[in-house]
Motif scaffolding. Sequence first.
Motif: not given
Length: 301
Positions: A94, A96, A102, A125, A127, A132, A135, A141, A144, A200
């Motif tokens: 997972s 982020a 990205n 994900k 963000g 992040i 998260d 996550a 990150g 976000t």
Amino acid sequence: MRLEQLSYLIAVHESKSISLAAERSHISQPALSSAISKLEDELGVVLLKRTNAGAQLTEMGEQIIVIAKDVLNKVDEIKSIAHGDSIELHGNISMAVDPSINITVMPEILTTFKHDHPKVDTILKVGESNNILRDVQSGKADFGMILKTDAFSKAKDINYKELFSDELVIISGNNCEMTKDSSTMTLKNALSLPILLYNTEYITDCGVSSVLQKYGDINVSYRVDNLEMMEKILSQGKTIAFVPQFMADEYVKSSKIKKIALSDAHLEVTILLIWLNRHHLSLVEKEFIKVIKNVCSKRYK
């Protein structure tokens, strides 16, 4: 005692939540609870306690989790010795990432890793960096990739690796009257213009704004959480945005956006890979980190 029981115990320890640990482990909550209960029965001790803050390890659980991580690490070492480069990895990661990451390095990272390890699934994900960070801290996550922010500098229990450094520049629409015929601009002039921020959440602070606010008040005209919307608003010529230079280089491939350098300031930003101190790095994740570091070092030396 089974290895998956130790893995589930570690997952609960990392996420502080049985339901989230079950989701991350891709099993049902009752199945995970049952596995840990059977481990407790076998050992004759209580490993978890449920509190208002979530599921937490008991004192005995804290001692056992250290050994459990060592056991799983040794299992990974045995697999590596037995199979070497031919080992077939399975699992899920997972991740982020900040939008700047990205749209630039992440496609190469994902395709490279998938080519080498086709049985591993990566959940991605996108963000804002501070979002992040939260998260990762909450266990939502595994990893990150963020801009180093003031919030990160104050965070506790976070492991990190610096991937590369860059600087903030300005992007605007090609038809923007405020930046017309300009390839450079002073920071003071830039901060006086309407600014668009990528964010976000509804909170006002984000990584870029925390950098800019050190130099004075900023005139925020828009906050958006979508890069396509960001480009469309910028192309209207009524606002500017501050982004890392490597992200700006991607944007200017569009005929609608141009890049403007700051003539009197160097706003350095550092790109970090982060994960929780208490997060146990599996063999899959260690391989993923290698790919991230190799791709970033190759593209941004």
